[in-house]
Design a protein around this motif. Structure first.
Motif, PDB file in Angstrom:
ATOM      1  N   GLY A 154       0.780  -1.240   0.000  1.00  0.00           N
ATOM      2  CA  GLY A 154       0.000   0.000   0.000  1.00  0.00           C
ATOM      3  C   GLY A 154       0.800   1.273   0.000  1.00  0.00           C
ATOM      4  N   ASN A 155       0.562   2.101   0.989  1.00  0.00           N
ATOM      5  CA  ASN A 155       1.289   3.377   1.104  1.00  0.00           C
ATOM      6  C   ASN A 155       2.390   3.274   2.156  1.00  0.00           C
ATOM      7  N   ASN A 156       2.916   2.075   2.321  1.00  0.00           N
ATOM      8  CA  ASN A 156       3.910   1.873   3.386  1.00  0.00           C
ATOM      9  C   ASN A 156       5.343   2.084   2.914  1.00  0.00           C
ATOM     10  N   THR A 157       6.183   2.303   3.885  1.00  0.00           N
ATOM     11  CA  THR A 157       7.623   2.458   3.614  1.00  0.00           C
ATOM     12  C   THR A 157       8.374   1.337   4.327  1.00  0.00           C
ATOM     13  N   TYR A 158       9.324   0.753   3.613  1.00  0.00           N
ATOM     14  CA  TYR A 158      10.136  -0.318   4.187  1.00  0.00           C
ATOM     15  C   TYR A 158      11.604   0.058   4.073  1.00  0.00           C
ATOM     16  N   GLY A 159      12.405  -0.569   4.868  1.00  0.00           N
ATOM     17  CA  GLY A 159      13.838  -0.332   4.756  1.00  0.00           C
ATOM     18  C   GLY A 159      14.583  -1.487   5.376  1.00  0.00           C
ATOM     19  N   GLU A 160      15.824  -1.651   4.982  1.00  0.00           N
ATOM     20  CA  GLU A 160      16.644  -2.694   5.557  1.00  0.00           C
ATOM     21  C   GLU A 160      18.080  -2.234   5.509  1.00  0.00           C
ATOM     22  N   ASN A 161      18.798  -2.535   6.548  1.00  0.00           N
ATOM     23  CA  ASN A 161      20.185  -2.119   6.618  1.00  0.00           C
ATOM     24  C   ASN A 161      21.042  -3.366   6.791  1.00  0.00           C
ATOM     25  N   ARG A 162      21.546  -3.888   5.675  1.00  0.00           N
ATOM     26  CA  ARG A 162      22.395  -5.078   5.763  1.00  0.00           C
ATOM     27  C   ARG A 162      23.856  -4.640   5.713  1.00  0.00           C
ATOM     28  N   GLU A 163      24.736  -5.608   5.869  1.00  0.00           N
ATOM     29  CA  GLU A 163      26.174  -5.294   5.910  1.00  0.00           C
ATOM     30  C   GLU A 163      26.632  -4.579   4.615  1.00  0.00           C
ATOM     31  N   ASP A 164      26.280  -5.152   3.467  1.00  0.00           N
ATOM     32  CA  ASP A 164      26.804  -4.631   2.195  1.00  0.00           C
ATOM     33  C   ASP A 164      25.782  -3.862   1.379  1.00  0.00           C
ATOM     34  N   VAL A 165      24.542  -3.924   1.775  1.00  0.00           N
ATOM     35  CA  VAL A 165      23.504  -3.222   1.020  1.00  0.00           C
ATOM     36  C   VAL A 165      22.388  -2.760   1.951  1.00  0.00           C
ATOM     37  N   ALA A 166      21.940  -1.539   1.702  1.00  0.00           N
ATOM     38  CA  ALA A 166      20.801  -1.019   2.466  1.00  0.00           C
ATOM     39  C   ALA A 166      19.813  -0.450   1.451  1.00  0.00           C
ATOM     40  N   TYR A 167      18.542  -0.423   1.832  1.00  0.00           N
ATOM     41  CA  TYR A 167      17.588   0.188   0.901  1.00  0.00           C
ATOM     42  C   TYR A 167      16.431   0.854   1.637  1.00  0.00           C
ATOM     43  N   MET A 168      15.826   1.807   0.936  1.00  0.00           N
ATOM     44  CA  MET A 168      14.586   2.453   1.374  1.00  0.00           C
ATOM     45  C   MET A 168      13.570   2.169   0.287  1.00  0.00           C
ATOM     46  N   TRP A 169      12.357   1.806   0.678  1.00  0.00           N
ATOM     47  CA  TRP A 169      11.359   1.395  -0.314  1.00  0.00           C
ATOM     48  C   TRP A 169      10.041   2.078   0.074  1.00  0.00           C
ATOM     49  N   GLN A 170       9.694   3.133  -0.687  1.00  0.00           N
ATOM     50  CA  GLN A 170       8.478   3.896  -0.374  1.00  0.00           C
ATOM     51  C   GLN A 170       7.407   3.600  -1.420  1.00  0.00           C
ATOM     52  N   ASN A 171       6.223   3.251  -0.938  1.00  0.00           N
ATOM     53  CA  ASN A 171       5.134   2.887  -1.851  1.00  0.00           C
ATOM     54  C   ASN A 171       4.008   3.903  -1.820  1.00  0.00           C
ATOM     55  N   TYR A 172       3.410   4.103  -2.991  1.00  0.00           N
ATOM     56  CA  TYR A 172       2.246   4.986  -3.087  1.00  0.00           C
ATOM     57  C   TYR A 172       1.188   4.236  -3.876  1.00  0.00           C
ATOM     58  N   PHE A 173       0.038   3.996  -3.252  1.00  0.00           N
ATOM     59  CA  PHE A 173      -1.014   3.252  -3.964  1.00  0.00           C
ATOM     60  C   PHE A 173      -2.057   4.206  -4.511  1.00  0.00           C
ATOM     61  N   ASP A 174      -2.281   4.119  -5.821  1.00  0.00           N
ATOM     62  CA  ASP A 174      -3.285   4.946  -6.489  1.00  0.00           C
ATOM     63  C   ASP A 174      -4.546   4.093  -6.608  1.00  0.00           C
ATOM     64  N   ASP A 175      -5.575   4.408  -5.793  1.00  0.00           N
ATOM     65  CA  ASP A 175      -6.737   3.512  -5.768  1.00  0.00           C
ATOM     66  C   ASP A 175      -7.731   3.809  -6.882  1.00  0.00           C
TER      67      ASP A 175
END
Ligand SMILES: C[S@@+](CC[C@H](N)C(=O)[O-])C[C@H]1O[C@@H](n2cnc3c(N)ncnc32)[C@H](O)[C@@H]1O
Length: 248
Positions: A154-175
């Motif tokens: 949905g409209n959630n944001t996820y993230g993960e911080n690993r040793e060699d890679v990190a990411y931010m993942w922001q979602n926008y749902f157009d209903d």
């Protein structure tokens, strides 16, 4: 912004918790349950070959198609390392152009069809698949469910911080359009220990089961079965992965 370009080179690392062996077993369970005779498979949106390679090792003859050169290059490298020969083609499946007919099975796993965001394009893929299959040929695919894309991601944001890679993942749902736009920012450690940043925007379409079934019927498919979450049972309201199995 291209999808699965730089992401291709860390895709497998970020998918390391996905049980691809279990996925292969489930596909074989479906084939067995359907009593389908399958020797050759055309795999759409095959990505880095996470199903293509194990299925080839099980002696199926597979051709894989994906739009991303980078995903295919990772698949080629992995296949070479494992001594497996793969037939891989770079193509947009919305304009599927494959000249071998009478196929036993067409497969598309892990969201490939969610990336086809227009009804017309998905209808074309289904029509072309129907054309390519032999009589009684089997079409097996899965999508992320409407519930997963609209409510979980949905409209959630996820993230993960690993040793060699990190990411931010922001979602926008157009209903109105039933589209989820995913803004991904990755930080990948280089040889000097510094983090390089790159971004991709992905768009996935949330389809209801009814929409897909209607399109499959329109394309001429019969014996359509809909399963949820790697079981041979109907999906539940909160199933996140929906499988469709049907015959020409
Ligand atoms: C989540 S990945 C799944 C890859 C693979 N099936 C797996 O299970 O790991 C989705 C794949 O769909 C591919 N894809 C997206 N849109 C496509 C299109 N229009 N034509 C062909 N491939 C496409 C992407 O390049 C990516 O490899």
């Amino acid at each position: 912004m291209d999808q699965y370009r730089d992401f291709a080179f860390i895709y497998d690392e970020l998918m390391n918790e996905v049980d691809y062996d279990g996925w292969v077993r489930y596909i074989e369970d479906i084939i067995k349950d359907e009593n389908a005779q399958v020797q050759n498979i055309l795999e759409l949106a095959c990505g880095t070959g996470n199903l293509t390679i194990p299925l080839t090792k099980k002696n199926y003859d597979i051709a894989g198609i994906d739009i991303s050169d980078e995903m295919l290059s990772v698949a080629r490298e992995k296949a070479e390392k494992e001594g497996v020969e793969l037939v891989l083609l770079q193509q947009d499946i919305a304009e599927l152009d494959f000249d071998i007919i009478n196929l036993d099975c067409v497969l598309c796993a892990c969201d490939g069809f969610n990336y086809i965001t227009y009804d017309d394009d998905l209808e074309n893929v289904f029509a072309k698949t129907h054309e390519l299959l032999k009589e009684e040929g089997i079409f097996i695919f899965d999508i992320s469910s409407f519930y997963k894309l609209s409510t979980v991601l949905g409209n959630n944001t996820y993230g993960e911080n690993r040793e060699d890679v990190a990411y931010m993942w922001q979602n926008y749902f157009d209903d109105e359009e039933n589209l989820v736009e995913m803004e991904l920012a990755f930080f990948v450690k280089d040889e000097d220990g510094k983090f390089d940043r790159f971004e991709e925007v992905h768009q996935q379409r949330a389809y209801t089961e009814d929409e897909i079934v209607e399109m499959l019927e329109e394309a001429g498919f019969k014996n359509i079965k809909v399963y949820g979450d790697f079981k041979l049972e109907s999906p539940k309201e909160d199933s996140q992965r929906i499988f469709f199995v049907c015959r020409k």
